[in-house]
Design a protein around this motif. Structure first.
Motif, mmCIF file in Angstrom:
data_model
loop_
_atom_site.group_PDB
_atom_site.id
_atom_site.type_symbol
_atom_site.label_atom_id
_atom_site.label_comp_id
_atom_site.label_asym_id
_atom_site.label_seq_id
_atom_site.Cartn_x
_atom_site.Cartn_y
_atom_site.Cartn_z
ATOM 1 N N UNK A 172 0.798 -1.281 0.088
ATOM 2 C CA UNK A 172 0.129 -0.129 0.081
ATOM 3 C C UNK A 172 1.044 1.271 -0.098
ATOM 4 N N UNK A 173 2.178 1.196 0.736
ATOM 5 C CA UNK A 173 3.037 2.445 0.798
ATOM 6 C C UNK A 173 3.532 2.690 -0.730
ATOM 7 N N UNK A 174 3.954 1.605 -1.406
ATOM 8 C CA UNK A 174 4.628 1.903 -2.641
ATOM 9 C C UNK A 174 3.758 1.729 -3.739
ATOM 10 N N UNK A 175 2.453 2.057 -3.671
ATOM 11 C CA UNK A 175 1.559 1.873 -4.617
ATOM 12 C C UNK A 175 1.577 3.168 -5.681
ATOM 13 N N UNK A 176 1.516 4.220 -4.754
ATOM 14 C CA UNK A 176 1.241 5.301 -5.523
ATOM 15 C C UNK A 176 2.489 5.883 -6.269
ATOM 16 N N UNK A 177 3.858 5.486 -5.384
ATOM 17 C CA UNK A 177 5.078 6.140 -6.204
ATOM 18 C C UNK A 177 5.251 5.298 -7.431
ATOM 19 N N UNK A 178 4.621 4.152 -7.502
ATOM 20 C CA UNK A 178 4.684 2.960 -8.761
ATOM 21 C C UNK A 178 3.753 3.416 -9.790
ATOM 22 N N UNK A 179 2.994 4.283 -9.445
ATOM 23 C CA UNK A 179 1.917 4.513 -10.468
ATOM 24 C C UNK A 179 0.665 4.711 -9.983
ATOM 25 N N UNK A 180 0.209 4.320 -8.813
ATOM 26 C CA UNK A 180 -0.964 4.426 -8.532
ATOM 27 C C UNK A 180 -2.052 3.378 -8.483
ATOM 28 N N UNK A 181 -3.234 3.500 -8.218
ATOM 29 C CA UNK A 181 -4.213 2.650 -8.266
ATOM 30 C C UNK A 181 -4.881 2.183 -9.583
ATOM 31 N N UNK A 182 -4.988 1.030 -10.075
ATOM 32 C CA UNK A 182 -5.605 0.682 -11.286
ATOM 33 C C UNK A 182 -6.914 -0.329 -10.831
ATOM 34 N N UNK A 183 -8.032 0.152 -11.287
ATOM 35 C CA UNK A 183 -9.324 -0.546 -11.074
ATOM 36 C C UNK A 183 -8.916 -2.022 -11.485
ATOM 37 N N UNK A 184 -8.856 -3.195 -10.660
ATOM 38 C CA UNK A 184 -8.551 -4.514 -11.225
ATOM 39 C C UNK A 184 -9.815 -5.120 -12.034
ATOM 40 N N UNK A 185 -9.455 -5.853 -12.977
ATOM 41 C CA UNK A 185 -10.401 -6.756 -13.497
ATOM 42 C C UNK A 185 -10.829 -7.909 -12.724
ATOM 43 N N UNK A 186 -12.228 -8.540 -13.005
ATOM 44 C CA UNK A 186 -12.401 -9.688 -12.130
ATOM 45 C C UNK A 186 -11.515 -10.740 -12.529
ATOM 46 N N UNK A 187 -10.939 -11.187 -13.651
ATOM 47 C CA UNK A 187 -9.973 -12.173 -13.719
ATOM 48 C C UNK A 187 -8.693 -11.716 -12.838
ATOM 49 N N UNK A 188 -7.982 -10.460 -12.896
ATOM 50 C CA UNK A 188 -6.967 -10.315 -12.282
ATOM 51 C C UNK A 188 -7.440 -10.626 -10.550
ATOM 52 N N UNK A 189 -8.728 -10.347 -10.047
ATOM 53 C CA UNK A 189 -8.498 -10.674 -8.643
ATOM 54 C C UNK A 189 -8.735 -11.932 -8.429
ATOM 55 N N UNK A 190 -9.555 -12.690 -9.373
ATOM 56 C CA UNK A 190 -9.474 -14.109 -9.171
ATOM 57 C C UNK A 190 -8.219 -14.730 -9.287
ATOM 58 N N UNK A 191 -7.385 -14.249 -10.226
ATOM 59 C CA UNK A 191 -5.929 -15.011 -10.292
ATOM 60 C C UNK A 191 -5.233 -14.655 -9.004
ATOM 61 N N UNK A 192 -5.466 -13.277 -8.499
ATOM 62 C CA UNK A 192 -4.525 -13.013 -7.207
ATOM 63 C C UNK A 192 -5.078 -13.781 -5.801
ATOM 64 N N UNK A 193 -6.476 -14.058 -5.917
ATOM 65 C CA UNK A 193 -7.023 -14.708 -4.921
ATOM 66 C C UNK A 193 -6.342 -16.091 -4.867
ATOM 67 N N UNK A 194 -6.275 -16.804 -6.193
ATOM 68 C CA UNK A 194 -5.587 -18.173 -6.435
ATOM 69 C C UNK A 194 -4.172 -18.129 -6.088
ATOM 70 N N UNK A 195 -3.704 -16.924 -6.247
ATOM 71 C CA UNK A 195 -2.044 -16.814 -5.673
ATOM 72 C C UNK A 195 -2.038 -16.766 -4.289
ATOM 73 N N UNK A 196 -3.106 -16.209 -3.516
ATOM 74 C CA UNK A 196 -2.893 -16.500 -2.167
ATOM 75 C C UNK A 196 -3.244 -17.711 -1.604
ATOM 76 N N UNK A 197 -4.036 -18.609 -2.304
ATOM 77 C CA UNK A 197 -4.310 -19.931 -1.939
ATOM 78 C C UNK A 197 -3.040 -20.715 -2.370
ATOM 79 N N UNK A 198 -2.455 -20.434 -3.353
ATOM 80 C CA UNK A 198 -1.243 -21.205 -3.434
ATOM 81 C C UNK A 198 -0.103 -20.922 -2.712
ATOM 82 N N UNK A 199 -0.219 -19.763 -2.028
ATOM 83 C CA UNK A 199 0.978 -19.265 -1.136
ATOM 84 C C UNK A 199 0.897 -20.152 0.178
#
Length: 291
Positions: free
Chosen positions: A181-208
């Motif tokens: 969250x702290x480095x989010x804006x220096x790297x370009x800010x928030x981009x509204x994520x697509x449903x596909x991206x959210x699903x993939x990141x949820x899967x990534x958390x499960x894999x972790x």
């Protein structure tokens, strides 16, 4: 251990794929929020929750710092480098841990393991190619990640036994998520994520979470020296997924360097087994995934 390495490498592939539509600070934040929920529920179920002041325990704080810096540098590298190259450089972690244990804790290291450490670093140089046309400064970020992950694992060895591993994982994930969250804006800010991206990141958390649990099960149930070499299966997964997902083909220098690193690591594990001093083999061997 092989399942854990598959889970971690698939997570890396997802992170690299999703980075095309959001910066890695946002990836750390979103993936971390999913992971906090999963790990928090598991910690609550296993009664592993402890006071937040546990973060002030010196080895815990050092472990968290190592994971934070290691994660940021690793993600910055993996976004710009082929997956197999980053993973291959990271295979030098056990050798760096052996070096750190010798320098910081006075762990006895014989001349054969010193040769293995030296050979491993030569393998890293073959992959990084400093001064050559194929050199990328992001390879240096991968090396920074290896150093801080070694510090993370060395600090983990000093954490008091009464602090549950799962709570340490929860603390680490929370701090890494806050860093995203702290480095989010220096790297370009928030981009509204697509449903596909959210699903993939949820899967990534499960894999972790699967990878983390499998590592613990492997180290607790199996002979350490027998289990540790299976960490190198991550390199096979990285080469396969890099080719299938991103179309990356490892070149001869990368394959040569990776082979030198793996052979050096296997020999170091073998010598540790003979000496009954599992320094590198008993480390987590986990990539810096924010846990």
């Amino acid at each position: 251990m092989a399942i854990a390495m598959a889970g971690f490498t698939m997570n890396d592939s997802i992170t690299k794929a999703v980075s095309s539509e959001m910066n890695f600070g946002q990836v750390m934040l979103v993936r971390g929020l999913f992971a906090i929920v999963l790990i928090g529920l598991l910690a609550f179920h296993q009664r592993a929750l402890r006071p937040m002041r546990t973060l002030l325990v010196r080895p815990v704080a050092l472990r968290v710092i190592g994971e934070v810096v290691g994660t940021v540098s690793f993600l910055a590298a993996i976004v710009h480098l082929p997956l197999a190259n980053t993973t291959a450089i990271f295979q030098a972690l056990p050798l760096v841990i052996t070096l750190g244990a010798a320098l910081l804790f006075g762990e006895p290291v014989g001349w054969r393991r010193w040769l293995a450490i030296t050979a491993g670093f030569i393998g890293v140089l073959i992959i990084v190619r400093p001064g050559a046309e194929g050199f990328s400064q992001f390879s240096l970020l991968a090396l920074v990640s290896v150093v801080f992950c070694a510090a993370r694992d060395l600090a983990t060895r000093q954490i008091p036994a009464q602090i549950p591993s799962l709570f340490i994982t929860l603390l680490t994930t929370a701090v890494v998520t806050a860093t995203g969250a702290a480095i989010l804006f220096p790297l370009g800010g928030w981009t509204p994520p697509s449903g596909r991206a959210l699903a993939l990141l949820a899967l990534a958390a499960v894999l972790l979470l699967i990878g983390y649990q499998c590592v613990i099960m492997a180290l607790r149930a199996g002979d350490i020296s027998a289990v540790a070499p299976f960490r190198y299966s991550a390199l096979l997964w990285a080469m396969l997924l890099g080719y299938l997902v991103f179309g990356d083909r490892p070149d001869a220098m990368m394959v040569t360097g990776a082979s030198v690193i793996v052979l050096s690591g296997l020999y170091a594990f073998y010598r540790e087994h003979l000496r009954h001093r599992p320094v590198a083999a008993s480390s987590s061997g986990m990539p810096p995934e924010g846990v």
